[in-house]
Motif scaffolding. Structure first.
Motif, PDB file in Angstrom:
ATOM      1  N   ASP A  98      36.033  41.359  37.966  1.00  0.00           N
ATOM      2  CA  ASP A  98      34.868  41.860  37.562  1.00  0.00           C
ATOM      3  C   ASP A  98      34.184  42.754  38.736  1.00  0.00           C
ATOM      4  O   ASP A  98      33.636  42.171  39.433  1.00  0.00           O
ATOM      5  N   SER A  99      34.292  43.944  39.072  1.00  0.00           N
ATOM      6  CA  SER A  99      33.813  44.738  40.122  1.00  0.00           C
ATOM      7  C   SER A  99      32.444  44.738  40.274  1.00  0.00           C
ATOM      8  O   SER A  99      31.850  44.935  41.399  1.00  0.00           O
ATOM      9  N   VAL A 100      31.487  44.676  39.076  1.00  0.00           N
ATOM     10  CA  VAL A 100      30.206  44.847  39.315  1.00  0.00           C
ATOM     11  C   VAL A 100      29.461  43.255  39.207  1.00  0.00           C
ATOM     12  O   VAL A 100      28.449  43.155  39.461  1.00  0.00           O
ATOM     13  N   ILE A 107      30.922  36.263  36.436  1.00  0.00           N
ATOM     14  CA  ILE A 107      31.595  35.108  37.399  1.00  0.00           C
ATOM     15  C   ILE A 107      32.391  34.084  36.388  1.00  0.00           C
ATOM     16  O   ILE A 107      33.529  33.585  36.814  1.00  0.00           O
ATOM     17  N   SER A 108      31.551  33.548  35.343  1.00  0.00           N
ATOM     18  CA  SER A 108      32.176  32.537  34.457  1.00  0.00           C
ATOM     19  C   SER A 108      33.332  33.319  33.966  1.00  0.00           C
ATOM     20  O   SER A 108      34.609  32.258  33.725  1.00  0.00           O
ATOM     21  N   HIS A 109      33.695  34.565  33.430  1.00  0.00           N
ATOM     22  CA  HIS A 109      34.578  35.071  32.739  1.00  0.00           C
ATOM     23  C   HIS A 109      35.755  34.948  34.029  1.00  0.00           C
ATOM     24  O   HIS A 109      36.918  34.731  33.541  1.00  0.00           O
ATOM     25  N   PHE A 110      35.538  35.410  34.893  1.00  0.00           N
ATOM     26  CA  PHE A 110      36.520  35.386  35.899  1.00  0.00           C
ATOM     27  C   PHE A 110      37.048  34.258  36.255  1.00  0.00           C
ATOM     28  O   PHE A 110      38.373  33.876  36.404  1.00  0.00           O
ATOM     29  N   GLU A 111      36.306  33.185  36.388  1.00  0.00           N
ATOM     30  CA  GLU A 111      36.722  31.623  36.603  1.00  0.00           C
ATOM     31  C   GLU A 111      37.434  31.349  35.479  1.00  0.00           C
ATOM     32  O   GLU A 111      38.432  30.054  35.743  1.00  0.00           O
ATOM     33  N   LYS A 112      37.326  31.611  34.485  1.00  0.00           N
ATOM     34  CA  LYS A 112      38.020  31.214  33.028  1.00  0.00           C
ATOM     35  C   LYS A 112      39.381  31.955  33.034  1.00  0.00           C
ATOM     36  O   LYS A 112      40.345  31.360  32.717  1.00  0.00           O
ATOM     37  N   PRO A 147      38.109  26.647  40.849  1.00  0.00           N
ATOM     38  CA  PRO A 147      38.680  26.958  39.559  1.00  0.00           C
ATOM     39  C   PRO A 147      39.727  27.672  39.041  1.00  0.00           C
ATOM     40  O   PRO A 147      40.179  27.790  37.973  1.00  0.00           O
ATOM     41  N   LEU A 148      40.428  28.466  40.014  1.00  0.00           N
ATOM     42  CA  LEU A 148      41.366  29.280  39.816  1.00  0.00           C
ATOM     43  C   LEU A 148      42.757  28.890  40.260  1.00  0.00           C
ATOM     44  O   LEU A 148      44.001  29.364  40.244  1.00  0.00           O
ATOM     45  N   SER A 206      49.746  35.098  46.781  1.00  0.00           N
ATOM     46  CA  SER A 206      49.632  34.199  45.674  1.00  0.00           C
ATOM     47  C   SER A 206      49.795  35.144  44.501  1.00  0.00           C
ATOM     48  O   SER A 206      49.812  34.665  43.293  1.00  0.00           O
ATOM     49  N   ASP A 207      49.948  36.374  44.626  1.00  0.00           N
ATOM     50  CA  ASP A 207      49.985  37.429  43.555  1.00  0.00           C
ATOM     51  C   ASP A 207      48.845  37.154  42.682  1.00  0.00           C
ATOM     52  O   ASP A 207      48.958  36.956  41.348  1.00  0.00           O
ATOM     53  N   GLY A 208      47.652  36.983  43.080  1.00  0.00           N
ATOM     54  CA  GLY A 208      46.516  36.859  42.409  1.00  0.00           C
ATOM     55  C   GLY A 208      45.466  36.081  43.380  1.00  0.00           C
ATOM     56  O   GLY A 208      45.238  36.069  44.444  1.00  0.00           O
ATOM     57  N   PHE A 209      44.593  35.228  42.406  1.00  0.00           N
ATOM     58  CA  PHE A 209      43.616  34.360  42.929  1.00  0.00           C
ATOM     59  C   PHE A 209      43.616  32.730  43.195  1.00  0.00           C
ATOM     60  O   PHE A 209      42.668  32.112  43.396  1.00  0.00           O
TER      61      PHE A 209
END
Ligand code: FAD
Length: 510
Positions: free
Chosen positions: A133-135, A123-128, A414-415, A386-389
């Protein structure tokens, strides 16, 4: 030993010494012990905001019997041979598995996501980075959607008092603050939940339970209404009883169940966006002060029922929290809210949603499968926009005036935010109803219109509900249960966990 329950009004920053002094004075006692039974904030008069504290006092010097207490949920162990497979480690799946393991069943939980530590990293990686991450995300992984949540432990469900008591005391044993057992609005926070989920898992394993992470249920082998085995990405698992607790984000799991003959109907649910304000605006509006000693952050709950419009209400308010990207798949974009125990972040957020009947909204009768397709397409449309998050956003004022914002705003999300005509991205009836309600809310909370409104909030509850029998079995099946939020009979941590416990108890007592 006598017993008496009294209700006391105390300043917001009261100490235990003051509480004891008040008990002494009220009951003219010197020697006593006490327990807080309920604590709620009375903020109706800004000039006199105080806690109302109910205490149970016991002493040799008072008369009065203890009223009958709610009986404990009793789970007796006996040796059993049946194997149970539970799919999903969210509140519903976990508490069902925990009770069944305690009762002597050989219980295995499979969870498509990763364990809570790895999940926190994902989650932290996704937010940065914005890399999904699907899992390891806000929906999937150990503890389910309940782990990285606000951890509000309120529930409006009826007939779950015994289960609620069991769940709260299990949380306390696993590290939650004791106050969740008596606060009128108990809140545990995501930081505590990560620890609680891990401790509960260890206890489950100590009881002999097994938990397999990153193990996805892909299909079921069914013969004559009986599930023979579960087909997972890691192999086949045979089981005598199968309880599926997938939450309401796992679209492909729902579709697989429908294909296997599990029957669903459509149900009302809610859709909208998330609103966000600096917490100080909410504190000032609700308390008349920017801060109040002894209280973390002010809350609100707003509803509006305008003739000819859909009912609109705020939901899942997270004072001092953050808005989070809650996508369960790489090509959808939805938001939700969370907070830490201290609730001391800069912003307050809440879902602002309209209650919808999908058949009325789309103007035709639809099947459960079509309801899922419709919702998934809406969630994808936000991703595509948004072509993303990034969360499409505008100010509440702009939403009310249909004016596209030209600049970015400060937010906890965060995104990043994307200025957008948000009202055009929501179904028209939903956005018109929300627009009118925002005007009403702006009259109720001073400064409300200065906040922002962002993203798609589509997970307040499931859009479909499984058909099940009184004993909890899925209609037409001899050993299959669908429990928790995904069943359409629960919503939120406590009611989902209670639904799981009820199914387990019906199996144990059978
Ligand atoms: C950000 C956020 C904040 C929230 N805040 C609150 C709050 O403050 N208070 C509150 O009461 N509720 C809150 N909620 C809602 C609450 O988390 C859910 O209602 C609750 O977790 C539902 O419990 P559940 O066990 O039914 O499902 P879930 O918690 O969704 O768990 C389902 C689990 O099943 C797994 N799974 C799904 N399909 C498969 C498969 N095919 N194979 C294997 N595993 C599978 C998933 O990975 C998941 O871990 C929040 C939700 C989110 C997302």
């Amino acid at each position: 030993m006598g017993y008496k329950q009294i209700s006391l009004k105390l300043p917001t920053d009261f100490s235990s010494e003051l509480l004891e002094k008040k008990i002494r004075k009220e009951l003219h006692l010197e020697n006593f012990s006490y327990q807080i039974e309920n604590k709620s904030l009375d903020a109706r008069k800004k000039s006199y905001i105080h806690w109302v504290v109910k205490v149970a006092v016991t002493s040799e010097d008072i008369k009065g019997d203890k009223p009958e207490q709610l009986s404990e949920l009793k789970i007796d162990y006996r040796k059993r041979d049946e194997k149970v497979l539970v799919i999903g480690s969210g509140p519903a799946g976990f508490f069902a598995a925990y009770a069944l393991q305690k009762a002597g069943f050989k219980t295995t939980i499979i969870e498509r996501g990763s364990d809570v530590s790895k999940r926190a990293e994902g989650i932290s990686h996704f937010e940065k980075t914005g890399k999904f991450d699907s899992v390891s995300n806000y929906s999937f992984g150990e503890g389910g959607a309940g782990t990285f949540s606000d951890g509000k432990l309120t529930s409006r469900s009826k007939h779950i008092s015994q289960e609620r008591k069991y769940i709260l005391s299990s949380y306390v044993k696993a590290g939650a603050p004791k106050e969740i057992e008596y606060m009128a609005h108990p809140h545990v926070g995501s930081d505590n939940l990560k620890i609680i989920v891990k401790n509960l898992r260890e206890e489950f394993k100590n009881l002999g339970g097994e938990i397999l992470f990153e193990t996805l249920l892909e299909d079921l082998k069914v013969k004559e209404g009986k599930v023979k085995s579960a087909i997972t990405n890691k192999g086949i698992i045979e089981s005598d009883l199968v309880l599926i607790a997938p939450g309401h984000s796992a679209f492909e799991t729902y579709r697989m169940l429908i294909k296997q003959g599990v029957q669903f109907r459509t149900k009302n649910f809610a859709l909208g966006s998330r609103i966000e304000h600096p917490q100080e605006i909410i504190n000032q509006a609700q308390w008349g002060h920017k801060q109040l000693p002894g209280v973390k952050a002010a809350e609100y709950r707003l509803t509006s029922n305008i003739d000819g419009k859909l009912p609109v209400y705020t939901f899942c308010m997270c004072p001092g929290g953050i808005v989070v990207p809650a996508a369960a798949y790489k090509d959808i974009n939805i938001v939700n809210g969370m907070s830490l125990y201290q609730r001391n972040a800069k912003f307050a957020n809440a879902a602002c949603v309209a209650g919808v009947n999908l058949e009325k909204l789309v103007g035709k009768e639809i099947s459960a499968l079509e309801a899922l397709d419709w919702l998934e397409n809406l969630e994808k449309s936000f991703y595509n926009y948004s072509d993303g998050f990034k969360a499409p956003y505008c100010s509440i004022q702009d939403f009310m005036n249909k004016k596209t914002p030209s600049r970015n705003a400060e937010s906890s999300y965060p995104l990043g935010l994307l200025p957008a005509p948000l009202w055009e991205l929501l179904p028209e009836e939903v956005s018109t109803s929300i627009r009118e309600s925002l005007k009403e809310f702006s009259r109720k909370i001073r400064g409300f219109e200065t906040g922002n409104i962002m993203g798609l909030e589509s997970k307040t509850s499931a859009p479909i509900q499984v058909l099940r029998e009184k004993n909890g079995l899925c209609t037409g099946f001899k050993n299959l249960y669908l429990i928790g939020e995904g069943s359409g009979y629960a919503g939120g941590i406590i009611s989902s966990a209670a639904d799981g416990l009820k199914a387990a108890m019906s199996i144990i007592l059978n």
